[in-house]
Design a protein around this motif. Structure first.
Motif, PDB file in Angstrom:
ATOM      1  N   GLN A  76     -82.337 -86.485 -26.372  1.00  0.00           N
ATOM      2  CA  GLN A  76     -83.785 -86.585 -26.569  1.00  0.00           C
ATOM      3  C   GLN A  76     -84.436 -85.214 -26.636  1.00  0.00           C
ATOM      4  OE1 GLN A  76     -86.276 -89.463 -26.934  1.00  0.00           O
ATOM      5  NE2 GLN A  76     -86.722 -87.489 -27.867  1.00  0.00           N
ATOM      6  N   ALA A  77     -84.084 -84.330 -25.718  1.00  0.00           N
ATOM      7  CA  ALA A  77     -84.683 -82.995 -25.733  1.00  0.00           C
ATOM      8  C   ALA A  77     -84.344 -82.255 -27.019  1.00  0.00           C
ATOM      9  CB  ALA A  77     -84.227 -82.206 -24.507  1.00  0.00           C
ATOM     10  N   ALA A  78     -83.096 -82.377 -27.461  1.00  0.00           N
ATOM     11  CA  ALA A  78     -82.694 -81.709 -28.700  1.00  0.00           C
ATOM     12  C   ALA A  78     -83.459 -82.263 -29.897  1.00  0.00           C
ATOM     13  CB  ALA A  78     -81.190 -81.858 -28.911  1.00  0.00           C
ATOM     14  N   ALA A  79     -83.659 -83.579 -29.939  1.00  0.00           N
ATOM     15  CA  ALA A  79     -84.392 -84.191 -31.047  1.00  0.00           C
ATOM     16  C   ALA A  79     -85.831 -83.703 -31.099  1.00  0.00           C
ATOM     17  CB  ALA A  79     -84.353 -85.712 -30.933  1.00  0.00           C
ATOM     18  N   LEU A  80     -86.390 -83.336 -29.940  1.00  0.00           N
ATOM     19  CA  LEU A  80     -87.753 -82.802 -29.904  1.00  0.00           C
ATOM     20  C   LEU A  80     -87.801 -81.314 -30.223  1.00  0.00           C
ATOM     21  CD1 LEU A  80     -89.135 -84.693 -26.766  1.00  0.00           C
ATOM     22  CD2 LEU A  80     -89.669 -85.143 -29.174  1.00  0.00           C
ATOM     23  N   GLY A  81     -86.651 -80.713 -30.494  1.00  0.00           N
ATOM     24  CA  GLY A  81     -86.607 -79.325 -30.929  1.00  0.00           C
ATOM     25  C   GLY A  81     -86.324 -78.316 -29.851  1.00  0.00           C
ATOM     26  N   ASP A  82     -85.947 -78.789 -28.661  1.00  0.00           N
ATOM     27  CA  ASP A  82     -85.708 -77.860 -27.564  1.00  0.00           C
ATOM     28  C   ASP A  82     -84.325 -77.232 -27.635  1.00  0.00           C
ATOM     29  OD1 ASP A  82     -88.231 -78.265 -26.367  1.00  0.00           O
ATOM     30  OD2 ASP A  82     -87.544 -80.144 -25.483  1.00  0.00           O
ATOM     31  N   ASP A  83     -84.167 -76.118 -26.925  1.00  0.00           N
ATOM     32  CA  ASP A  83     -82.903 -75.393 -26.832  1.00  0.00           C
ATOM     33  C   ASP A  83     -82.091 -76.015 -25.700  1.00  0.00           C
ATOM     34  OD1 ASP A  83     -80.834 -73.624 -26.341  1.00  0.00           O
ATOM     35  OD2 ASP A  83     -82.096 -71.857 -26.145  1.00  0.00           O
ATOM     36  N   VAL A  84     -81.062 -76.806 -26.038  1.00  0.00           N
ATOM     37  CA  VAL A  84     -80.388 -77.672 -25.077  1.00  0.00           C
ATOM     38  C   VAL A  84     -78.963 -77.210 -24.812  1.00  0.00           C
ATOM     39  CG1 VAL A  84     -79.524 -80.023 -24.684  1.00  0.00           C
ATOM     40  CG2 VAL A  84     -81.794 -79.670 -25.675  1.00  0.00           C
ATOM     41  N   THR A  85     -78.579 -77.243 -23.538  1.00  0.00           N
ATOM     42  CA  THR A  85     -77.186 -77.110 -23.136  1.00  0.00           C
ATOM     43  C   THR A  85     -76.827 -78.325 -22.291  1.00  0.00           C
ATOM     44  OG1 THR A  85     -77.217 -74.689 -23.135  1.00  0.00           O
ATOM     45  CG2 THR A  85     -75.481 -75.753 -21.870  1.00  0.00           C
ATOM     46  N   LEU A  86     -75.819 -79.054 -22.738  1.00  0.00           N
ATOM     47  CA  LEU A  86     -75.317 -80.232 -22.022  1.00  0.00           C
ATOM     48  C   LEU A  86     -73.963 -79.890 -21.429  1.00  0.00           C
ATOM     49  CD1 LEU A  86     -75.061 -83.310 -21.349  1.00  0.00           C
ATOM     50  CD2 LEU A  86     -74.156 -83.602 -23.684  1.00  0.00           C
ATOM     51  N   VAL A  87     -73.834 -80.058 -20.120  1.00  0.00           N
ATOM     52  CA  VAL A  87     -72.558 -79.860 -19.440  1.00  0.00           C
ATOM     53  C   VAL A  87     -72.205 -81.184 -18.787  1.00  0.00           C
ATOM     54  CG1 VAL A  87     -71.226 -78.397 -17.895  1.00  0.00           C
ATOM     55  CG2 VAL A  87     -73.293 -77.492 -18.960  1.00  0.00           C
ATOM     56  N   GLY A  88     -71.257 -81.889 -19.392  1.00  0.00           N
ATOM     57  CA  GLY A  88     -70.940 -83.230 -18.925  1.00  0.00           C
ATOM     58  C   GLY A  88     -69.466 -83.528 -18.994  1.00  0.00           C
ATOM     59  N   HIS A  89     -69.148 -84.795 -18.887  1.00  0.00           N
ATOM     60  CA  HIS A  89     -67.764 -85.256 -19.002  1.00  0.00           C
ATOM     61  C   HIS A  89     -67.616 -85.812 -20.415  1.00  0.00           C
ATOM     62  CE1 HIS A  89     -67.945 -84.514 -14.752  1.00  0.00           C
ATOM     63  NE2 HIS A  89     -66.635 -84.679 -14.692  1.00  0.00           N
ATOM     64  N   LEU A  90     -67.140 -84.955 -21.294  1.00  0.00           N
ATOM     65  CA  LEU A  90     -67.310 -85.145 -22.737  1.00  0.00           C
ATOM     66  C   LEU A  90     -65.991 -85.088 -23.507  1.00  0.00           C
ATOM     67  CD1 LEU A  90     -70.323 -82.654 -23.173  1.00  0.00           C
ATOM     68  CD2 LEU A  90     -70.434 -85.071 -22.526  1.00  0.00           C
ATOM     69  N   ASP A  91     -64.872 -85.324 -22.842  1.00  0.00           N
ATOM     70  CA  ASP A  91     -63.575 -85.225 -23.513  1.00  0.00           C
ATOM     71  C   ASP A  91     -63.322 -86.453 -24.383  1.00  0.00           C
ATOM     72  OD1 ASP A  91     -63.204 -82.847 -22.230  1.00  0.00           O
ATOM     73  OD2 ASP A  91     -61.519 -83.490 -20.984  1.00  0.00           O
ATOM     74  N   HIS A  92     -64.044 -86.534 -25.496  1.00  0.00           N
ATOM     75  CA  HIS A  92     -63.887 -87.646 -26.441  1.00  0.00           C
ATOM     76  C   HIS A  92     -64.597 -87.247 -27.730  1.00  0.00           C
ATOM     77  CE1 HIS A  92     -64.304 -91.632 -28.296  1.00  0.00           C
ATOM     78  NE2 HIS A  92     -63.362 -92.044 -27.471  1.00  0.00           N
ATOM     79  N   THR A 101     -72.652 -77.623 -25.917  1.00  0.00           N
ATOM     80  CA  THR A 101     -72.052 -78.508 -24.918  1.00  0.00           C
ATOM     81  C   THR A 101     -70.871 -77.811 -24.253  1.00  0.00           C
ATOM     82  OG1 THR A 101     -70.505 -79.536 -26.488  1.00  0.00           O
ATOM     83  CG2 THR A 101     -72.663 -80.590 -26.231  1.00  0.00           C
ATOM     84  N   ALA A 102     -70.551 -78.269 -23.062  1.00  0.00           N
ATOM     85  CA  ALA A 102     -69.335 -77.877 -22.355  1.00  0.00           C
ATOM     86  C   ALA A 102     -68.854 -79.092 -21.589  1.00  0.00           C
ATOM     87  CB  ALA A 102     -69.598 -76.705 -21.404  1.00  0.00           C
ATOM     88  N   SER A 103     -67.546 -79.327 -21.602  1.00  0.00           N
ATOM     89  CA  SER A 103     -66.998 -80.517 -20.966  1.00  0.00           C
ATOM     90  C   SER A 103     -66.303 -80.180 -19.658  1.00  0.00           C
ATOM     91  CB  SER A 103     -66.016 -81.232 -21.896  1.00  0.00           C
ATOM     92  OG  SER A 103     -65.506 -82.402 -21.272  1.00  0.00           O
ATOM     93  N   MET A 104     -66.439 -81.106 -18.710  1.00  0.00           N
ATOM     94  CA  MET A 104     -65.791 -80.964 -17.409  1.00  0.00           C
ATOM     95  C   MET A 104     -64.766 -82.065 -17.169  1.00  0.00           C
ATOM     96  SD  MET A 104     -69.147 -79.859 -15.134  1.00  0.00           S
ATOM     97  CE  MET A 104     -70.119 -81.302 -15.600  1.00  0.00           C
TER      98      MET A 104
END
Length: 340
Positions: A76-92, A101-104
């Protein structure tokens, strides 16, 4: 009325803020539940079929999407044009975004049964998320970690599925970052979990403008945890103020069906939700509310305007239009907003 002001802001163009989101992630498979040739459209119909002895149901796959509270907020933040960093469980492979993004580790797997209201989710938890600690966040980002912790808005989500978040909040507080807004969206809470959350949150209070973003059920658990939940409404002013004080928060916001209510250091704010018809699902709408709220507060907007932005992001998604951009959100609010 804050919605008229929101349309004006959106059409004038949003100044980007920096947003961070962590620590979860899930692969969400959406299904219609079938009893023979008939689609079960409600929880009541499902419960009746089970009560009548049915022990086998069909699943019709509808779609698969990237999910998780942090993921939804980041999108949502990215869609509004913000500078976003997502650090999540994203191994897929489903987590393929055009922001940083960065995955944990491995995500959860969620099977969502779609009903006309109140979807039901079956969750296969992520062992990596269950074992997550603040050290995993440091390792994923590298040193120094302060650039992430000091983003204008930080969305910290899914306390309910992340046992390590309490210790992580204390670790963050000990670093004393020069933080902005920290929006904590805890997910489904038990009363015991709410007590643990309220014990951990004050560690963040000196570093951030702390905001709790919850639904009615989560607000009720928090009120019970502070002893102000004796059968009252989740948005009872005394109960919300007691929760805010216990958390050391600048605000507690309850995003309900008919309105969103905030207890803040400056008083109570109530903004009606936009009247829209639900399309595919409401799952993920609350996370988009939290992102709209957090980025708006970080941009310096007042509480009524920020709460209206959260409401608008959530209803845009519920109505089937996906994650809102500034242009689509302005059009949505112009169509569905209350009269000026």
């Amino acid at each position: 009325m804050p919605y008229a002001d929101l349309v004006t802001r959106l059409r004038a163009g949003l100044e980007p803020v920096t947003v961070g989101a962590f620590p979860d992630g899930s692969v969400d498979d959406y299904y219609r539940l079938r009893d023979g040739e008939s689609t079960l459209a409600s929880r009541a119909a499902f419960a009746a079929a089970v009560s009548e002895g049915r022990d086998s149901f069909g699943l019709d796959h509808v779609t698969t999407d990237a999910g998780g509270q942090a993921v939804n907020a980041a999108r949502q933040a990215a869609a509004l044009g913000d500078d976003v960093t997502l650090v999540g469980h994203l191994d897929h492979p489903v987590f393929d975004f055009d922001f940083e993004t960065a995955s944990m580790g491995s995500p959860a797997r969620v099977r969502v049964c779609l009903f006309d209201a109140d979807d039901v989710m079956f969750v296969e938890e992520s062992a990596d998320l269950a074992a997550w600690t603040f050290a995993d966040l440091r390792a994923a980002l590298g040193e120094p970690i302060d650039a992430f912790l000091e983003r204008d808005a930080l969305c910290c989500t899914n306390w309910a599925s992340t046992p390590g978040l309490g210790a992580a909040m204390r670790d963050v507080g000990a670093r004393d970052p020069d933080g902005g807004v920290c929006c904590v969206d805890p997910g489904p809470l038990t009363t015991a979990g709410a007590r643990d959350l309220l014990a951990a949150l004050p560690a963040l209070g000196d570093a951030y403008d702390l905001v709790l973003s919850v639904n009615d059920a989560e607000a009720a658990r928090l009120a019970e945890a502070v002893g102000d939940g004796a059968g009252g409404e989740p948005t009872d002013p005394a109960a919300l103020d007691a929760v805010r004080t216990a958390a050391g928060a600048a605000g507690v916001v309850v995003h309900g069906v008919e309105d969103a209510v905030a207890a803040t250091t400056g008083g109570r704010v109530s903004v009606p939700t936009l009247d829209v018809s639900r399309a595919l699902t409401e799952t993920g709408a609350g996370d988009r509310f939290s992102a709209g709220l957090a980025r708006s507060l970080a941009a310096g907007w007042d509480w009524p305007l920020a709460v209206a932005a959260g409401n608008a992001c959530a209803s845009h998604y519920v109505s089937g239009q996906g994650t809102a951009t500034p242009a689509s959100l302005a059009a949505h609010v112009s169509t569905h907003g209350p009269p000026a």
